[in-house]
Design an enzyme around this catalytic site. Structure first.
Site, mmCIF file in Angstrom:
data_model
loop_
_atom_site.group_PDB
_atom_site.id
_atom_site.type_symbol
_atom_site.label_atom_id
_atom_site.label_comp_id
_atom_site.label_asym_id
_atom_site.label_seq_id
_atom_site.Cartn_x
_atom_site.Cartn_y
_atom_site.Cartn_z
ATOM 1 N N THR A 194 0.845 -1.190 0.000
ATOM 2 C CA THR A 194 0.000 0.000 0.000
ATOM 3 C C THR A 194 0.881 1.241 0.000
ATOM 4 O O THR A 194 2.003 1.202 0.491
ATOM 5 C CB THR A 194 -0.888 -0.035 1.261
ATOM 6 O OG1 THR A 194 -1.801 -1.119 1.156
ATOM 7 C CG2 THR A 194 -1.642 1.264 1.457
ATOM 8 N N ARG A 222 -14.124 -6.937 -1.057
ATOM 9 C CA ARG A 222 -13.359 -6.791 0.181
ATOM 10 C C ARG A 222 -12.888 -5.349 0.353
ATOM 11 O O ARG A 222 -12.379 -4.727 -0.571
ATOM 12 C CB ARG A 222 -12.157 -7.739 0.170
ATOM 13 C CG ARG A 222 -11.345 -7.737 1.477
ATOM 14 C CD ARG A 222 -10.108 -6.859 1.409
ATOM 15 N NE ARG A 222 -9.305 -6.959 2.624
ATOM 16 C CZ ARG A 222 -8.183 -6.267 2.840
ATOM 17 N NH1 ARG A 222 -7.721 -5.456 1.909
ATOM 18 N NH2 ARG A 222 -7.521 -6.385 3.968
ATOM 19 N N ILE A 223 -13.062 -4.807 1.542
ATOM 20 C CA ILE A 223 -12.604 -3.462 1.873
ATOM 21 C C ILE A 223 -11.604 -3.577 3.010
ATOM 22 O O ILE A 223 -11.875 -4.227 4.029
ATOM 23 C CB ILE A 223 -13.776 -2.550 2.269
ATOM 24 C CG1 ILE A 223 -14.704 -2.336 1.058
ATOM 25 C CG2 ILE A 223 -13.271 -1.211 2.795
ATOM 26 C CD1 ILE A 223 -15.974 -1.601 1.400
ATOM 27 N N GLY A 245 -0.111 -2.514 6.097
ATOM 28 C CA GLY A 245 0.148 -3.816 6.701
ATOM 29 C C GLY A 245 -1.079 -4.682 6.699
ATOM 30 O O GLY A 245 -1.882 -4.652 5.772
#
Length: 324
Positions: A194, A222-223, A245
């Site tokens: 990310t 999915r969030i 993470g």
């Protein structure tokens, strides 16, 4: 007038066998983004504008897991998410399920600035993007050859892959290693990528933003933590925080907000607050974060083997690093 500071990240958790060439590419990208932000801050660009500027650059480069180069869903498509927050009045915007918007962070900014809401997702977010006239591309634009290969590997292993960047030659061995657990279920490889940016400008205004493609082979819909204000992203008058993470652990701990809360309620400085939440709030999860304070401080913290990160301050300090 205060002192500006900036930090960027490209994900916490790094494959120990990551080729040197890939490591250098990551460092070069982080260095380029830092310099982009530094130049803007020296020109007195506001913190929130610098956050958006830097993350757009990260989203455009396919190296990390955001924008072009995002991880693929179980169906081989891309669903992206992002959030941004201005600490001055705690204004925020977030989006999820983005499939055609070239720069999700800018759509999150528009949700903050041009809508009565804080969070839009899936078809509603896409429709809002079209009404706002943002740049739209086909979903194929975000898909890279590397990611197609890693999705195939994930499906063969019947697994969600965190580190979809591990070279195919050594990924098979990693899949058979003892898995870690996410949300009580075993997964194979840990090293998400990310991206995020936090900034404090000379006026002492803090801002933060985070953008991601999520997990390789994730379920449709999915969030994760990245678009959730207080979990993956948070900014207040005291600080700005972006996390990366294990998303489920970050969500459970409201990690980004907790840094600000510890500073506010315990009356401690940024370093102590970051150390506290990394040590005491993640349970058995693995994560990292970058943070700035309204005093011009910058801190990076993580409890895994490394985090792609870079930071700079107005007094001339600048660092790009990966490992502890």
């Amino acid at each position: 007038m205060g002192r500006w500071a900036i930090a960027v990240h490209g994900g916490a958790g790094i494959d120990p066998n990551l080729p040197v060439e890939r490591q250098e590419q990551a460092k070069q990208l982080l260095n380029r983004c830092l310099n982009l932000g530094i130049a803007a801050l020296r020109s007195n660009v506001s913190a929130i504008d610098v956050v958006e500027l830097v993350i757009r650059e990260l989203e455009t480069d396919p190296l990390f897991n955001s924008g072009r180069g995002s991880a693929l869903t179980e169906q081989g498509t891309v669903e992206m998410e992002a959030s941004i927050m201005d600490g001055t009045k705690r204004r925020c915007g977030a989006v999820s399920g983005i499939t055609t918007v070239k720069n999700p962070i800018s759509l999150a900014r528009l949700v903050m600035d041009k809508s009565p809401h804080s969070y839009l997702a899936f078809s509603g977010a896409e429709e809002f993007a079209r009404k706002q006239g943002v740049e739209i591309v086909d979903n194929e634009y975000f898909i890279t050859e590397d990611n197609v290969g890693m999705l195939k590997l994930a499906k063969e292993a019947n697994s969600i892959l965190f580190d979809y960047r591990i070279p195919l030659g050594c990924a098979g061995a990693a899949v058979t290693d003892s898995p870690i657990v996410m949300n009580g279920l075993p997964i194979s490889i840990y090293a998400p990528e990310t991206v995020g940016c936090v900034v404090v400008d000379r006026e002492g205004r803090c801002a933060a933003g985070t953008s991601t493609g999520g997990l390789m082979n994730k379920m449709m819909g999915r969030i994760g933590d990245s678009p959730l204000i207080g979990a993956g992203t948070y900014a207040s008058e005291l600080c700005g925080v972006s996390c990366t993470g294990e998303g489920e652990a970050i969500i459970r701990s409201t990690l980004a907000r907790d840094v600000s809360a510890v500073m506010e309620y315990k009356g401690v400085g940024l370093q102590e607050a970051v150390d506290y939440v990394i040590k005491h709030r993640l349970d058995e999860g693995f994560a990292g974060l970058i943070a700035v304070s309204n005093k011009g401080e910058v801190v990076c913290g993580f409890n895994c083997n490394g985090m792609f990160r870079g930071c700079a301050t107005e007094d001339g300090f600048m660092e790009v690093a990966m490992w502890e």
